[in-house]
Design a protein around this motif. Sequence first.
Motif, short mmCIF file in Angstrom:
data_model
loop_
_atom_site.label_atom_id
_atom_site.label_comp_id
_atom_site.label_asym_id
_atom_site.label_seq_id
_atom_site.Cartn_x
_atom_site.Cartn_y
_atom_site.Cartn_z
N MET B 143 35.95 49.22 45.68
CA MET B 143 36.31 49.29 44.25
C MET B 143 37.21 50.49 43.96
O MET B 143 38.01 50.47 43.03
CB MET B 143 35.04 49.38 43.39
CG MET B 143 34.08 48.20 43.54
SD MET B 143 34.69 46.66 42.83
CE MET B 143 34.18 46.83 41.11
N ALA B 219 38.82 48.83 38.33
CA ALA B 219 38.44 47.84 39.33
C ALA B 219 37.66 46.71 38.67
O ALA B 219 36.70 46.95 37.95
CB ALA B 219 37.57 48.51 40.40
N THR B 224 39.73 43.27 43.45
CA THR B 224 39.27 44.12 44.56
C THR B 224 38.70 43.23 45.68
O THR B 224 39.38 42.95 46.65
CB THR B 224 38.20 45.13 44.08
OG1 THR B 224 37.13 44.42 43.46
CG2 THR B 224 38.80 46.13 43.09
#
Lengths: 156, 534
Positions: B143, B219, B224
């Motif tokens: 992340m 994120a 991601t």
Amino acid sequence: MPTKQGALTDSDRRNMRVVMDRLIPPVDDLPGAGTMGLLDEIERIASEHDRYRKSLVRFLDALTMDMSVEAEGGFLALSGEQQDEAIREIEESLSKEFANVLEVVYISYYSRPEVHARIGWRTGPLQPLGFTLPPFDESILDTVRKREPFWRQAPD
Amino acid sequence: MPVVTSHEAVDVVVVGSGASGAAATWRLAKSGFKVVCLEQGPWVDHSKHPATKANWEELTRTSWAYHPNIRQGLADYSVNDDASAIKVLMFNAVGGSTIHWTAHVPRFHPSDFRVRTLDGVADDWPITYWDLEPFYDENDVMMGCSGISGDPANPDRSPRQMPPLPLGPDGDRMAKAFDRLGWHWWPSDSHVNSQPYRGRLACNNCGPVGWGCSRMAKASTDVTYLPEAVEFGAEVRAESTVYSVVTGGDGRVTGVNYFDAEGHAQWQPANAVILACNGIGTPRMMLHSASESHPAGLANSSGLVGKNLMFHVYAGASGVFPKNEPAYKGPIANIIMSQQFYETDPARGFVRGYTFQMGRSTGPASTAVGGVPWGAGHHQDFIERFGNMSGLGVIGEDLPLETNRVTLDPDRRDRFGIPAPLVEYRLDENSKRLLAHGVRQARTALLEAGATRVIETAQSVNAGWHLMGTARMGEDPGRSVVDGNCQAHDADNLFVIDGSAFVTGGGVNPTPTIQAVALRAADYICRERSDLKR
């Protein structure tokens, strides 16, 4: 009184403009929210979102069905103080609906470029400009770093 | 449900693509499992987030609102939380609620996993902080974490991927106040880039991080985990609404029925099913998947599916400060946190504790809606508040109660005929005392920082971001739904990996813990369950 679908009558619009001026009064060289001409925008938002539409309908219903207001010749015939009082009564009796009406009035008013200019807010989208801040400065940790670890140990 | 199309069997179906589902999809695909991830929502176009529009404040309260009943998107199901003391907030899209989160990512403490042993309340988890630690670290890499190690309130952790986000003058002011009080504080760990990271830009401090990020500096799992998962061979099927998990006569799961984007019924057979639909959606799905072999609902022999729902209890205070540099620059809630009152202290009159999460000012409409009175005093009050406010949110641990629960609404259904979740929730006395303490301490800190006025919120109603506990883990099948690896006691090829599996909720935002639990469960499948791979 608005139709069940939420379309405002001319009378509703006149009432609502005055209500809006009471909610957000004139300031400096800016007129109140009603005189500023925000009602079309409010009707647009209300037409797109159920909770605003339903709340606006109930609020205007309450405003026109208030017997004490009617006895005085209707909301528009009241003094400013009496209009505030009538609005406050609805705020108390229909708190959720009133909060939604106030919210949509605030959103509309505080989306206007002339209002942004007065309060010093950069109008338009936040992106892609964003804002600039100085990078993190580690020296601010000097005091807290002196503290011993104090998290609680736990058995496995 | 009449099935139109039957798909080729896969090893694992993951239901939900949010924080946990995407992480598990990635980990399993990386290890060669054939994985399909079904997500009821669509892919989100990040170039169209509210911050890219002039009317962004309208959008955050309407089509991007946190509450699904307000938002009323095509992928949203109605939630009946009329009788709940806290309203349910979530987002339905590829990436789930990570599209909508603020990405403030503190970790649970070691004590959070041992509340029965340490404080005599609730139950211990069957796993420890140390079991999760490597998965917290793995998740941070995926992340991208901005922060700094060395926090004395937490076990030391590996170096963060990026330095902390800027604190801003408002963050500096609050940090120095905590220092003067002798209270703990630390820069927030955030899954928001302070520098470019893995092809995503750095945050440019626009503010409303909780409503998507057009720069993808924040994120979300669609930018991601999932792109890498797809590279490893996983398939993400968006706009696919699971209707039920299907079980065979032996009680094991055989796949899922779902509706595709056109509303056509589909059948996806699988060797295993992983539920990752959040602490509301997962029990809803389990209860709706009752069958001959699971008459009380899927994997519900304990009767605990849907029970022990936990939110975090929220309260807080906002300080109005003298005019200075505007305090609306920077992500709204990724500044600093304090865990001075996190661990139990019997002298406070309650068990467990809370985190202070600092928040900052926001745009003009949101400022006004946040409590500026109407009428003659409006403009004066507004101008005092606008750009001059800092808040301290109290995120408190709410202990599990079986009466706090999710069941199926007998009347309300979504467009596919699936019953809406019916949420019943109340705060116990411990939580009320905890919040009252937190608000008092928040006031103290804000006044120390120089606030001229403090506005208190005794308990936030619209605060149900964190959905936990409704299919909890444990060693005893009579007192839990899944084991420590998130494997259902009643079906060894069914896994629950979202916040539903939590035993207790800690006093922090739970997403990194949700993701660590999911990664650990996926790791278990990869290591120990090769029988699920064709």
